[in-house]
Design an enzyme around this catalytic site. Structure first.
Site, PDB file in Angstrom:
ATOM      1  N   ASN A  69       4.736   6.107   3.704  1.00 19.01           N
ATOM      2  CA  ASN A  69       4.014   6.832   2.651  1.00 19.01           C
ATOM      3  C   ASN A  69       3.858   8.328   2.887  1.00 19.01           C
ATOM      4  O   ASN A  69       3.167   9.004   2.144  1.00 19.01           O
ATOM      5  CB  ASN A  69       2.634   6.190   2.453  1.00 19.01           C
ATOM      6  CG  ASN A  69       2.772   4.751   1.989  1.00 19.01           C
ATOM      7  OD1 ASN A  69       3.601   4.457   1.138  1.00 19.01           O
ATOM      8  ND2 ASN A  69       2.010   3.859   2.582  1.00 19.01           N
ATOM      9  N   THR A  70       4.471   8.836   3.953  1.00 21.53           N
ATOM     10  CA  THR A  70       4.499  10.283   4.162  1.00 21.53           C
ATOM     11  C   THR A  70       5.968  10.687   4.126  1.00 21.53           C
ATOM     12  O   THR A  70       6.738  10.269   4.993  1.00 21.53           O
ATOM     13  CB  THR A  70       3.848  10.658   5.517  1.00 21.53           C
ATOM     14  OG1 THR A  70       2.457  10.329   5.445  1.00 21.53           O
ATOM     15  CG2 THR A  70       4.000  12.129   5.833  1.00 21.53           C
ATOM     16  N   PHE A 119      -1.948   8.338   4.331  1.00 24.67           N
ATOM     17  CA  PHE A 119      -2.754   8.976   5.398  1.00 24.67           C
ATOM     18  C   PHE A 119      -3.992   9.693   4.856  1.00 24.67           C
ATOM     19  O   PHE A 119      -4.287  10.840   5.225  1.00 24.67           O
ATOM     20  CB  PHE A 119      -1.918   9.978   6.206  1.00 24.67           C
ATOM     21  CG  PHE A 119      -0.871   9.381   7.102  1.00 24.67           C
ATOM     22  CD1 PHE A 119      -0.789   8.009   7.319  1.00 24.67           C
ATOM     23  CD2 PHE A 119       0.052  10.201   7.761  1.00 24.67           C
ATOM     24  CE1 PHE A 119       0.177   7.463   8.159  1.00 24.67           C
ATOM     25  CE2 PHE A 119       1.017   9.668   8.605  1.00 24.67           C
ATOM     26  CZ  PHE A 119       1.086   8.303   8.797  1.00 24.67           C
ATOM     27  N   ASN A 139       5.154  -1.445  11.800  1.00 27.15           N
ATOM     28  CA  ASN A 139       4.436  -0.920  10.645  1.00 27.15           C
ATOM     29  C   ASN A 139       4.822  -1.746   9.402  1.00 27.15           C
ATOM     30  O   ASN A 139       5.463  -2.784   9.531  1.00 27.15           O
ATOM     31  CB  ASN A 139       4.780   0.569  10.457  1.00 27.15           C
ATOM     32  CG  ASN A 139       3.610   1.353   9.890  1.00 27.15           C
ATOM     33  OD1 ASN A 139       2.994   0.927   8.912  1.00 27.15           O
ATOM     34  ND2 ASN A 139       3.301   2.483  10.491  1.00 27.15           N
ATOM     35  N   SER A 188       5.132   5.207   9.007  1.00 25.86           N
ATOM     36  CA  SER A 188       4.535   4.953   7.699  1.00 25.86           C
ATOM     37  C   SER A 188       5.541   5.329   6.619  1.00 25.86           C
ATOM     38  O   SER A 188       6.147   6.405   6.682  1.00 25.86           O
ATOM     39  CB  SER A 188       3.268   5.780   7.513  1.00 25.86           C
ATOM     40  OG  SER A 188       2.931   5.812   6.142  1.00 25.86           O
ATOM     41  N   ASN A 207       0.823  -1.213   0.000  1.00 27.71           N
ATOM     42  CA  ASN A 207       0.000   0.000   0.000  1.00 27.71           C
ATOM     43  C   ASN A 207       0.850   1.253   0.000  1.00 27.71           C
ATOM     44  O   ASN A 207       1.979   1.283   0.486  1.00 27.71           O
ATOM     45  CB  ASN A 207      -0.995  -0.009   1.172  1.00 27.71           C
ATOM     46  CG  ASN A 207      -0.462   0.712   2.396  1.00 27.71           C
ATOM     47  OD1 ASN A 207      -0.543   1.940   2.500  1.00 27.71           O
ATOM     48  ND2 ASN A 207       0.116  -0.047   3.318  1.00 27.71           N
ATOM     49  N   LYS A 237       4.714   3.747  17.466  1.00 29.27           N
ATOM     50  CA  LYS A 237       4.731   2.659  16.472  1.00 29.27           C
ATOM     51  C   LYS A 237       5.936   2.815  15.551  1.00 29.27           C
ATOM     52  O   LYS A 237       6.150   3.883  14.978  1.00 29.27           O
ATOM     53  CB  LYS A 237       3.437   2.695  15.659  1.00 29.27           C
ATOM     54  CG  LYS A 237       3.314   1.557  14.655  1.00 29.27           C
ATOM     55  CD  LYS A 237       1.905   1.463  14.123  1.00 29.27           C
ATOM     56  CE  LYS A 237       1.769   0.407  13.058  1.00 29.27           C
ATOM     57  NZ  LYS A 237       0.393   0.303  12.560  1.00 29.27           N
TER      58      LYS A 237
HETATM   59  C1  LIG Z   1      -3.793  -0.520   3.415  1.00 24.98           C
HETATM   60  C2  LIG Z   1      -3.042  -0.296   4.689  1.00 24.98           C
HETATM   61  C3  LIG Z   1      -3.108   0.940   5.320  1.00 24.98           C
HETATM   62  C4  LIG Z   1      -2.403   1.162   6.504  1.00 24.98           C
HETATM   63  N1  LIG Z   1      -2.507   2.380   7.119  1.00 24.98           N
HETATM   64  C5  LIG Z   1      -1.868   2.584   8.288  1.00 24.98           C
HETATM   65  C6  LIG Z   1      -2.003   3.818   8.970  1.00 24.98           C
HETATM   66  O1  LIG Z   1      -2.723   4.712   8.540  1.00 24.98           O
HETATM   67  N2  LIG Z   1      -1.313   3.982  10.127  1.00 24.98           N
HETATM   68  C7  LIG Z   1      -0.517   3.001  10.669  1.00 24.98           C
HETATM   69  O2  LIG Z   1       0.071   3.202  11.735  1.00 24.98           O
HETATM   70  N3  LIG Z   1      -0.399   1.804  10.044  1.00 24.98           N
HETATM   71  C8  LIG Z   1      -1.047   1.579   8.885  1.00 24.98           C
HETATM   72  N4  LIG Z   1      -0.918   0.373   8.265  1.00 24.98           N
HETATM   73  C9  LIG Z   1      -0.022  -0.650   8.850  1.00 24.98           C
HETATM   74  C10 LIG Z   1      -0.788  -1.664   9.697  1.00 24.98           C
HETATM   75  O3  LIG Z   1      -1.393  -1.039  10.805  1.00 24.98           O
HETATM   76  C11 LIG Z   1       0.166  -2.769  10.205  1.00 24.98           C
HETATM   77  O4  LIG Z   1       1.121  -2.187  11.062  1.00 24.98           O
HETATM   78  C12 LIG Z   1       0.888  -3.466   9.069  1.00 24.98           C
HETATM   79  O5  LIG Z   1       0.034  -3.650   7.961  1.00 24.98           O
HETATM   80  C13 LIG Z   1       1.442  -4.818   9.498  1.00 24.98           C
HETATM   81  O6  LIG Z   1       0.410  -5.679   9.903  1.00 24.98           O
HETATM   82  P1  LIG Z   1      -0.217  -6.797   8.913  1.00 24.98           P
HETATM   83  O7  LIG Z   1       0.913  -7.556   8.294  1.00 24.98           O
HETATM   84  O8  LIG Z   1      -1.122  -7.631   9.775  1.00 24.98           O
HETATM   85  O9  LIG Z   1      -1.000  -6.066   7.869  1.00 24.98           O
HETATM   86  C14 LIG Z   1      -1.615   0.128   7.069  1.00 24.98           C
HETATM   87  C15 LIG Z   1      -1.561  -1.121   6.428  1.00 24.98           C
HETATM   88  C16 LIG Z   1      -2.241  -1.342   5.253  1.00 24.98           C
HETATM   89  C17 LIG Z   1      -2.170  -2.694   4.596  1.00 24.98           C
END
Ligand SMILES: Cc1cc2nc3c(=O)[nH]c(=O)nc-3n(C[C@H](O)[C@H](O)[C@H](O)COP(=O)(O)O)c2cc1C
Length: 294
Positions: A139-140, A73, A204, A137, A69, A175
């Site tokens: 992405n920022t 934000f 993350n 993140s 992804n 985080k």
């Molecule tokens: C589509 C998407 C959007 C995410 N957006 C955020 C976010 O806004 N803030 C954040 O702290 N983590 C975000 N994450 C990270 C997740 O909270 C998590 O830390 C990460 O995906 C690892 O867990 P997983 O393997 O179970 O997905 C995002 C993950 C995905 C897939």
């Protein structure tokens, strides 16, 4: 208005949460306990609304049970989201925790980041059960550069100052990215512990690029590909601190969930595992955990 049936399931001590980024705007918050979650992390919430990156920005890679992804934000901003959380709270069963994951707006310079975290937090002083400072993140632009004691300790101090205005003790987590390791991770964790954080969320997404129509898109990987790295970071961080660590990243099976808890995670969070494991994946884990509690 939708009427919800009273929830029968016992949520006491349910350590399974929905990771940040799924319910960014608190659209489905009152429904989440029904799926077997004991907490949900709303956001990332920024002070002002923002649209995020252009689409496409979310890709499934089913053969690897992975997501990529580059959302950036996208969210409705602290004002609207805090109203939604306020409305949702009375509908939630007792014991269900609502976390608020805080971020900075894309156009805010890194030097002013603390102000954004404080502004966003202030909107939730009456509703948050815990806060998270998200500096991980991919992405920022520039955000991950805040993962140093010099940059992060002042942010933590200012957010903690704002939380004191609430008149109650609201836990504050940080985080971090899975790329943080070794001495930089140790020093950061120790500095943040001294600054009074309540614990850490590890991890993350893993930063990388995805080839789409012959273009390299930067973003982050989650799911299966992150699983072993996320477990490693949990084990590593446990050697640096005894503060609670919420483990997220590649929890794709019930066994993964149990392994994280056995490794010392205080709680776990799901995102990609919920996508590939189906709607009742959290419930399945919770049933197994309940069976193993005497
Ligand atoms: C589509 C998407 C959007 C995410 N957006 C955020 C976010 O806004 N803030 C954040 O702290 N983590 C975000 N994450 C990270 C997740 O909270 C998590 O830390 C990460 O995906 C690892 O867990 P997983 O393997 O179970 O997905 C995002 C993950 C995905 C897939």
């Amino acid at each position: 208005m939708v009427r919800l049936l009273p929830l029968q399931a016992n949520l006491k001590n349910n350590p399974i949460g929905l990771a940040a980024g799924f319910d960014k705007n608190a659209d489905i918050l009152p429904l989440l306990p029904y799926f077997g979650f004991g907490h949900a992390e709303i956001g990332t919430v920024t002070p002002l609304p923002q649209g995020g990156n252009e689409r496409p920005r979310l890709f499934r890679i089913p053969k690897d049970r992975t997501l990529f992804n580059r959302m950036g934000f996208n969210n409705l901003g602290a004002g609207i989201i805090s109203e939604r959380v306020r409305k949702a709270k009375p509908l939630l069963p007792s014991g269900f925790k609502v976390g608020i994951n805080l971020g900075k707006n894309k156009l805010t310079p890194d030097a002013d980041a603390a102000l954004d975290y404080v502004k966003a937090a202030r909107s939730f002083l009456d509703t948050a059960d815990y806060f998270v400072i998200n500096v991980s993140s991919p992405n920022t632009p520039g955000l991950r550069a805040l993962q140093t004691p010099e940059a992060l300790v002042p942010i933590v101090q200012q957010v903690k100052g704002a939380l004191q205005e609430s008149g109650r003790e609201i836990p504050l987590y940080v985080k971090l990215a899975p790329e943080m390791t070794g001495e930089p991770l140790m020093k950061l964790i120790q500095a943040l512990e001294s600054a009074g954080v309540s614990g850490f969320i590890l991890t993350n997404t893993l930063g990388g690029v995805y080839i789409y129509r012959e273009k390299e898109l930067p973003g982050g990987y989650s799911g299966q590909n992150l699983s072993s790295l996320s477990l490693e970071r949990l084990l590593e961080a446990k050697t640096y601190t005894s503060l609670p660590i919420i483990s997220a990243g590649g929890i794709m099976t019930v066994e993964d969930a149990l392994k994280r808890l056995k490794a010392g995670a205080s709680e776990i969070q799901l995102y990609t595992g919920w996508i590939y494991g189906g709607p009742f994946f959290a419930k399945k884990i919770w049933k197994v955990i309940q069976r193993s509690i005497p």
